[in-house]
Design an enzyme around this catalytic site. Structure first.
Site, PDB file in Angstrom:
ATOM      1  N   ARG A  80       0.807  -1.222   0.000  1.00  9.77           N
ATOM      2  CA  ARG A  80       0.000   0.000   0.000  1.00  9.77           C
ATOM      3  C   ARG A  80       0.844   1.278   0.000  1.00  9.77           C
ATOM      4  NH1 ARG A  80      -5.287  -1.022   0.320  1.00  9.77           N
ATOM      5  NH2 ARG A  80      -6.037  -2.899   1.365  1.00  9.77           N
TER       6      ARG A  80
ATOM      7  N   TYR B 244     -30.761 -19.088  15.768  1.00 11.15           N
ATOM      8  CA  TYR B 244     -29.751 -18.026  15.802  1.00 11.15           C
ATOM      9  C   TYR B 244     -30.076 -16.889  14.845  1.00 11.15           C
ATOM     10  CZ  TYR B 244     -26.706 -21.501  18.020  1.00 11.15           C
ATOM     11  OH  TYR B 244     -26.173 -22.440  18.851  1.00 11.15           O
TER      12      TYR B 244
ATOM     13  N   GLY C 205     -12.551 -13.952   0.727  1.00 14.39           N
ATOM     14  CA  GLY C 205     -12.938 -13.839  -0.683  1.00 14.39           C
ATOM     15  C   GLY C 205     -11.900 -13.154  -1.555  1.00 14.39           C
TER      16      GLY C 205
ATOM     17  N   THR D 222     -10.251  -3.894  -7.458  1.00 13.06           N
ATOM     18  CA  THR D 222     -10.664  -3.842  -6.055  1.00 13.06           C
ATOM     19  C   THR D 222     -11.932  -4.651  -5.868  1.00 13.06           C
ATOM     20  OG1 THR D 222     -11.322  -2.573  -4.129  1.00 13.06           O
ATOM     21  CG2 THR D 222     -11.881  -1.559  -6.208  1.00 13.06           C
TER      22      THR D 222
ATOM     23  N   ASP E  30      -8.803   3.116  -6.878  1.00 11.48           N
ATOM     24  CA  ASP E  30      -8.919   4.514  -7.300  1.00 11.48           C
ATOM     25  C   ASP E  30      -7.677   5.334  -6.959  1.00 11.48           C
ATOM     26  OD1 ASP E  30      -9.642   4.110  -4.663  1.00 11.48           O
ATOM     27  OD2 ASP E  30     -11.180   5.639  -4.623  1.00 11.48           O
TER      28      ASP E  30
ATOM     29  N   GLY F  30     -15.524  -4.169   2.105  1.00 18.52           N
ATOM     30  CA  GLY F  30     -15.953  -3.228   1.075  1.00 18.52           C
ATOM     31  C   GLY F  30     -15.535  -1.805   1.383  1.00 18.52           C
TER      32      GLY F  30
HETATM   33  P1  FBP Z   1      -8.273  -2.120  -1.982  1.00 18.91           P
HETATM   34  O1  FBP Z   1      -9.140  -0.915  -1.876  1.00 18.91           O
HETATM   35  O2  FBP Z   1      -6.835  -1.813  -1.936  1.00 18.91           O
HETATM   36  O3  FBP Z   1      -8.627  -2.970  -3.166  1.00 18.91           O
HETATM   37  O4  FBP Z   1      -8.551  -3.051  -0.712  1.00 18.91           O
HETATM   38  C1  FBP Z   1      -9.799  -3.521  -0.420  1.00 18.91           C
HETATM   39  C2  FBP Z   1      -9.928  -4.055   0.979  1.00 18.91           C
HETATM   40  O5  FBP Z   1     -10.096  -5.461   0.924  1.00 18.91           O
HETATM   41  C3  FBP Z   1     -11.084  -3.408   1.738  1.00 18.91           C
HETATM   42  O6  FBP Z   1     -12.312  -4.016   1.435  1.00 18.91           O
HETATM   43  C4  FBP Z   1     -10.656  -3.558   3.172  1.00 18.91           C
HETATM   44  O7  FBP Z   1     -11.233  -2.583   4.003  1.00 18.91           O
HETATM   45  C5  FBP Z   1      -9.168  -3.372   3.088  1.00 18.91           C
HETATM   46  O8  FBP Z   1      -8.795  -3.789   1.799  1.00 18.91           O
HETATM   47  C6  FBP Z   1      -8.417  -4.150   4.117  1.00 18.91           C
HETATM   48  O9  FBP Z   1      -7.085  -3.789   4.069  1.00 18.91           O
HETATM   49  P2  FBP Z   1      -5.881  -4.680   4.557  1.00 18.91           P
HETATM   50  O10 FBP Z   1      -5.611  -5.661   3.464  1.00 18.91           O
HETATM   51  O11 FBP Z   1      -4.764  -3.705   4.663  1.00 18.91           O
HETATM   52  O12 FBP Z   1      -6.273  -5.343   5.821  1.00 18.91           O
END
Ligand code: FBP
Length: 551
Positions: free
Chosen positions: A144, A242, A425, A202, A174, A250
């Site tokens: 990142r 339950y 996922g 993403t 983005d 997301g």
């Molecule tokens: P991107 O926006 O980089 O595609 O990541 C998506 C995501 O899976 C989000 O849904 C989630 O909040 C975040 O990454 C989790 O980040 P990390 O992998 O750093 O735990």
């Protein structure tokens, strides 16, 4: 029997040949469309991107055979994993080799940092073959790190010159694609002979607009979560005891939750964008959930499913304010970071927040309050995947139901189980849709490079039709940009797509949700992703795409 090195599905899947649009099957010619302008703030964006602003849309058509010189290309995976990333790389590789077998593909390791720190490998035939149609980003790793400073661009230029790399493909969301465009513009302005092409990735589904129909990975991730939700629903209606509170990844946007709701028809699904539009408080949300639980209990149904988008908390106006204050406080606070005990940190936070935010902070369970003060991501945002909103809601709902019970207006039983589906996922074996879409995107990127383009995002459209009829081309990244405030300054960024309340997917959900809330027979059980079998099962796009395209 010996231990396995690969599962039977892995072995079978390796020889799957992704479907591509007709225009990508043979020789390609490019057709320039109309010139473009940014979605908003045209004058500002034009000033910031004098070389890459206003470029025309590009579409591909079947064409004459051409000779392309050999070219060396670098590829970067950026941000969170999304199913299909490996196939983008395979598509780039095959596309480059098809145009000239002497071309080479280098992979920068662990995300953008690999470009800056000159950490790379050459992607050879055997590495590529080992990753065809597989999930994950492990072929070169991801990261990142943000590419946004000139010294980073110069370090990138150094390694590109050393390896004779003429183009970089950045596969990201983005922000990463915004940075790809900044890099493209910088290299043009500084006469570096390096093109930059982006690819829309993403699972969150929030990188989409009128020219990019969906980001890759969304399809597979939603199918994996929907399978799990369906299984839970069958368990719920079998055991009848339950309530399952299921939080879904997301980030900010609720696209995943909405798509999973459309696929599985749960009793309740919260959509953050609606919560914000209706200015709902946490108590309003709890009341909404409690009403449904009570109504179902009155019919003897003490079970159900509830879907929660992971970003929900940021869309509750008062929580949003609290989080914004916490973000500011954490951005420049070494004192806070040096504190060791949770209690010390909690007291400190309460002393610096406004009165209103302090009151909310105090009212939160300690665990949630602590999660809100954890480290931010590199963009300064709270890491919503670490905030257990589902547990917060269970606690608040249970409390409210206990009150109603004491008042004699609720006689049911409430036993809740919490789940969070996210990482499950992100690296699944890509569905046929994602395998085909990503491989096509990779080929598109290779053609844009061969045609000398820069500052473009690879695009494949008409995705609800058979792959043969998909329309491939390129979209100028500046076209998707506007100006937004980030870290206190106005910055050019690709506009994030949140769920539109006037969009067809939400309208469809809103039309049926009341029926789904009180009736058990509406649960849908999507089952696991099918890779081999009838096309209507294996190649099905998301319901979001189908509804958005009027199908
Ligand atoms: P991107 O926006 O980089 O595609 O990541 C998506 C995501 O899976 C989000 O849904 C989630 O909040 C975040 O990454 C989790 O980040 P990390 O992998 O750093 O735990």
């Amino acid at each position: 029997m010996k231990p396995m090195t690969k599962s039977p599905l892995q072995i079978a899947r390796a020889s799957y040949q992704p479907k591509v649009p007709v225009a990508l099957k043979g020789n390609v010619s490019i057709k320039l469309g109309e010139t473009t302008q940014s979605v908003d703030d045209q004058e500002d964006i034009k000033k910031l991107f004098p070389n890459t602003y206003g470029m025309p849309l590009i579409s591909f058509e079947e064409g004459e055979k051409k000779d392309f010189p050999a070219v060396n290309v670098g590829v970067i995976l950026s941000g969170g994993q999304a199913p299909g990333g490996h196939n983008v790389i395979c598509g780039i590789y095959d596309g480059l080799k098809r145009m000239n077998p002497a071309s080479k593909l280098y992979g920068f390791l662990e995300g953008p940092i690999g470009l800056v720190e000159h950490d790379y490998i050459e992607l050879t035939e055997d590495i590529i073959d080992d990753h065809r149609n597989t999930g994950g980003f492990d072929i070169i790793g991801s990261g990142r790190t943000k590419l946004e400073e000139e010294w980073q661009f110069e370090k990138g230029r150094e390694i590109c010159e050393k390896l004779n790399i003429k183009a970089i493909v950045i596969i990201g969301g983005d922000d990463s694609n915004t940075n790809a465009c900044v890099l493209a513009e910088y290299y043009l302005q500084h006469n570096a002979d390096i093109q930059v092409i982006g690819c829309p990735k993403t699972i969150d589904g929030d990188l989409k607009n009128e020219v990019i129909e969906t980001s890759f990975g969304f399809d597979t991730a939603c199918k994996v979560y929907s399978e799990l939700i369906g299984n839970i629903q069958r368990d719920a209606s079998s055991a009848k005891k339950y309530w399952h509170f299921i939080r879904l990844m997301g980030r900010s946007a609720s696209h995943i939750t909405l798509e999973c709701a459309l696929q599985s028809q749960p009793n309740i699904a919260l959509i953050s964008e609606e919560v914000e539009a209706k200015n709902m408080t946490l108590n309003d949300i709890v009341e909404y959930i409690v009403n449904i639980i009570v109504t179902r209990a009155n019919s003897g149904l003490n079970y159900g499913t509830l879907l929660i988008p992971e970003g929900l908390i940021e869309f509750i106006p008062a929580m949003k304010k609290l989080i914004a204050e916490l973000n500011d406080m954490l951005a420049h606070n070494d004192d806070f970071n040096a504190m060791h005990s949770d209690e010390e940190r909690r007291e400190y936070v309460k002393s610096v927040l406004t009165e209103e935010s302090t009151a909310i902070f105090r009212s939160l369970p300690k665990g949630i309050a602590r999660q809100l003060t954890l480290d931010r991501d590199p963009h300064g945002n709270v890491q919503v995947s670490h905030i257990e909103t589902e547990k917060l809601l269970i606690e608040m709902v249970a409390k409210r139901l206990a009150q109603l019970k004491a008042e004699g207006t609720y006689t049911g039983k409430f036993s809740a189980i919490n789940h969070f589906f996210g990482y499950e996922g992100r690296c699944a074996i890509p569905s046929n849709f994602d395998a085909d879409y990503t491989y096509s995107l990779g080929i598109v990127a290779s053609i844009l490079i061969a045609e000398g383009k820069t500052g473009y995002m690879a695009s494949v459209r008409n995705l609800t039709s058979p792959a043969d009829e998909w329309v491939a081309g390129g979209v100028p990244i500046t076209m998707m940009m506007n100006m937004e405030r980030r870290h206190g300054a106005m910055k050019p960024v690709i506009q994030k797509a949140l769920v539109r309340l006037d969009g067809e997917p939400f309208k469809f959900f809103a039309k049926y949700r009341d029926k789904w809330s009180d009736d058990t027979s509406d649960f849908i059980y999507p089952g696991p992703i099918q890779y081999f079998g009838p096309s209507e099962v294996c190649d099905l796009p998301t319901r979001t795409l189908l509804l958005e395209s009027g199908k």
